[in-house]
Design a protein around this motif. Structure first.
Motif, PDB file in Angstrom:
ATOM      1  N   UNK A 273       3.166   4.606  -3.940  1.00  0.00           N
ATOM      2  CA  UNK A 273       1.511   4.479  -2.923  1.00  0.00           C
ATOM      3  C   UNK A 273       0.923   4.504  -3.885  1.00  0.00           C
ATOM      4  N   UNK A 274       0.700   4.979  -4.706  1.00  0.00           N
ATOM      5  CA  UNK A 274       0.148   5.507  -6.107  1.00  0.00           C
ATOM      6  C   UNK A 274      -0.344   4.032  -6.626  1.00  0.00           C
ATOM      7  N   UNK A 275       0.899   4.033  -7.197  1.00  0.00           N
ATOM      8  CA  UNK A 275       0.981   2.823  -8.061  1.00  0.00           C
ATOM      9  C   UNK A 275      -0.136   1.612  -6.883  1.00  0.00           C
ATOM     10  N   UNK A 276       0.382   1.222  -5.877  1.00  0.00           N
ATOM     11  CA  UNK A 276      -0.192   0.325  -4.891  1.00  0.00           C
ATOM     12  C   UNK A 276      -1.643   0.638  -4.571  1.00  0.00           C
ATOM     13  N   UNK A 277      -2.371   1.975  -4.736  1.00  0.00           N
ATOM     14  CA  UNK A 277      -3.553   2.043  -4.961  1.00  0.00           C
ATOM     15  C   UNK A 277      -4.277   2.309  -5.943  1.00  0.00           C
ATOM     16  N   UNK A 278      -3.669   2.145  -7.470  1.00  0.00           N
ATOM     17  CA  UNK A 278      -4.072   1.880  -8.591  1.00  0.00           C
ATOM     18  C   UNK A 278      -4.562   0.120  -8.506  1.00  0.00           C
ATOM     19  N   UNK A 279      -3.569  -0.556  -8.146  1.00  0.00           N
ATOM     20  CA  UNK A 279      -3.033  -1.538  -8.231  1.00  0.00           C
ATOM     21  C   UNK A 279      -3.955  -2.855  -8.733  1.00  0.00           C
ATOM     22  N   UNK A 280      -4.701  -3.470  -9.970  1.00  0.00           N
ATOM     23  CA  UNK A 280      -6.232  -4.325  -9.967  1.00  0.00           C
ATOM     24  C   UNK A 280      -5.813  -5.778 -10.173  1.00  0.00           C
ATOM     25  N   UNK A 281      -4.116  -5.846  -9.759  1.00  0.00           N
ATOM     26  CA  UNK A 281      -3.628  -7.582  -9.401  1.00  0.00           C
ATOM     27  C   UNK A 281      -3.010  -7.417  -8.846  1.00  0.00           C
ATOM     28  N   UNK A 282      -3.106  -9.049  -8.007  1.00  0.00           N
ATOM     29  CA  UNK A 282      -2.120  -9.087  -7.528  1.00  0.00           C
ATOM     30  C   UNK A 282      -0.946  -9.124  -7.657  1.00  0.00           C
ATOM     31  N   UNK A 283      -0.075  -9.322  -8.513  1.00  0.00           N
ATOM     32  CA  UNK A 283       0.768  -9.352  -9.050  1.00  0.00           C
ATOM     33  C   UNK A 283       1.553  -8.482  -9.095  1.00  0.00           C
ATOM     34  N   UNK A 284       0.852  -7.133  -9.406  1.00  0.00           N
ATOM     35  CA  UNK A 284       1.522  -5.998  -9.736  1.00  0.00           C
ATOM     36  C   UNK A 284       1.241  -5.574  -8.313  1.00  0.00           C
ATOM     37  N   UNK A 285       0.542  -5.384  -7.394  1.00  0.00           N
ATOM     38  CA  UNK A 285       0.517  -5.022  -6.077  1.00  0.00           C
ATOM     39  C   UNK A 285       1.395  -5.772  -5.032  1.00  0.00           C
ATOM     40  N   UNK A 286       1.838  -6.328  -5.500  1.00  0.00           N
ATOM     41  CA  UNK A 286       3.206  -7.705  -4.732  1.00  0.00           C
ATOM     42  C   UNK A 286       4.385  -6.798  -5.242  1.00  0.00           C
ATOM     43  N   UNK A 287       4.289  -6.582  -6.418  1.00  0.00           N
ATOM     44  CA  UNK A 287       5.934  -6.042  -6.931  1.00  0.00           C
ATOM     45  C   UNK A 287       5.771  -4.258  -6.349  1.00  0.00           C
ATOM     46  N   UNK A 288       4.671  -4.113  -6.385  1.00  0.00           N
ATOM     47  CA  UNK A 288       5.032  -2.241  -5.791  1.00  0.00           C
ATOM     48  C   UNK A 288       5.117  -2.204  -4.319  1.00  0.00           C
ATOM     49  N   UNK A 289       4.684  -3.380  -3.999  1.00  0.00           N
ATOM     50  CA  UNK A 289       5.113  -3.557  -1.970  1.00  0.00           C
ATOM     51  C   UNK A 289       5.978  -3.722  -1.988  1.00  0.00           C
TER      52      UNK A 289
END
Length: 293
Positions: A260-276
């Motif tokens: 959850x913290x990883x997704x909240x700190x993500x500044x990249x769409x690709x990183x958010x996708x991986x986080x989800x």
């Protein structure tokens, strides 16, 4: 001992003298160990034996133990109710005297309602204790079969959990690779925004300073390090002896907190996708962990 599940079934049968019985043991998921016993009248003493036998084998789950016992009927178990028989004979005597009926047959008399009745067995505490001891052995055998069934489920769960752990590790690796590009992306985005607002007059040093501060806030290296540590811990629990369900359940919560913290700190769409995707995989892991003892 490998992981054990909490769902299973076991059965055992036995016989002694003129008694025969069958014991069935079933279990489903449970946060703690709960043992329920159901048996025929006269076998109440088996309740304690069933609970102790279950507690020696299991740590979690709802365990139900049922006993069905039957005593074979024999000639010694029945008797002729002389009072009822004589009453029937007295009622029929006037008909015989008047010639309206013939002499009754033996099988006809014995077939009359109430003439044959079951005899109460003699109260023998020693025999009852020996019978309960024999049935208790079958209770233990049924619970052992249940334990084997739960271990089989544990083997299947182990394979699934190892696969999900590998998938989590792979996603953490992908996230780590993508996170390396976050500082540059943050700086570029911040610089573009500042130029839109203040024009070319904005100081490059100011942009660099503010972008660095934002990059520090978006740094996910600690979260990634903790996720890697959790992966190692998960593998350790999966391979460890004894019940591991509670430990894995707690570890799953820690996995999800970092994701959850990883997704909240993500500044990249690709990183958010991986986080989800990481969160979805952790949720699958959690669902399977609910079945582990």
């Amino acid at each position: 001992m490998p992981l054990s599940g909490m769902t299973g079934f076991g059965r055992a049968e036995g016989a002694a003298g003129d008694w025969s019985w069958a014991v069935e043991a079933r279990s489903v998921n449970g946060r703690n160990l709960e043992v329920r016993f159901r048996g025929p009248p006269g076998f109440e003493g088996l309740d304690r034996a069933a609970r102790e036998a279950a507690q020696s084998r299991f740590a979690r789950g709802q365990v139900n133990v049922g006993v069905q016992a039957r005593r074979a009927e024999s000639a010694a178990d029945v008797r002729v109710n002389q009072e009822v028989l004589e009453r029937y004979l007295a009622l029929g005597a006037p008909l015989l005297a008047a010639g309206k009926a013939g002499p009754p047959s033996l099988d006809g008399l014995l077939a009359l309602r109430g003439v044959i009745e079951a005899a109460e067995p003699a109260d023998d505490p020693q025999a009852q204790a020996e019978l309960e001891a024999a049935v208790a052995l079958s209770v233990g055998a049924a619970l052992e079969a249940l334990a084997a069934s739960r271990r089989e489920e544990g083997l299947a769960l182990t394979a699934v959990l190892i696969g999900l752990t590998d998938r989590i590790e792979a996603l953490v690796g992908e996230a780590a690779a993508l996170a390396e590009g976050q500082p540059a992306a943050i700086k570029e985005r911040f610089e573009r925004r500042m130029i839109e607002l203040a024009g070319e007059a904005v100081s490059p040093d100011k942009i660099a300073s503010e972008a660095a501060a934002l990059a520090v806030k978006a740094d996910v290296r600690e979260e990634l390090d903790r996720l890697k540590a959790h992966v190692d811990a998960a593998r350790g629990h999966i391979a460890a002896d004894g019940p591991q369900g509670r430990r894995l359940d707690f570890l799953t919560q820690e996995f999800m907190r970092e994701a959850n913290t990883l997704c909240s700190k993500s500044a990249l769409g690709a990183l958010t996708t991986v986080g989800l995707e990481l969160k979805a995989t952790i949720e699958q892991f959690r669902e399977q962990v609910q079945n582990v003892e």
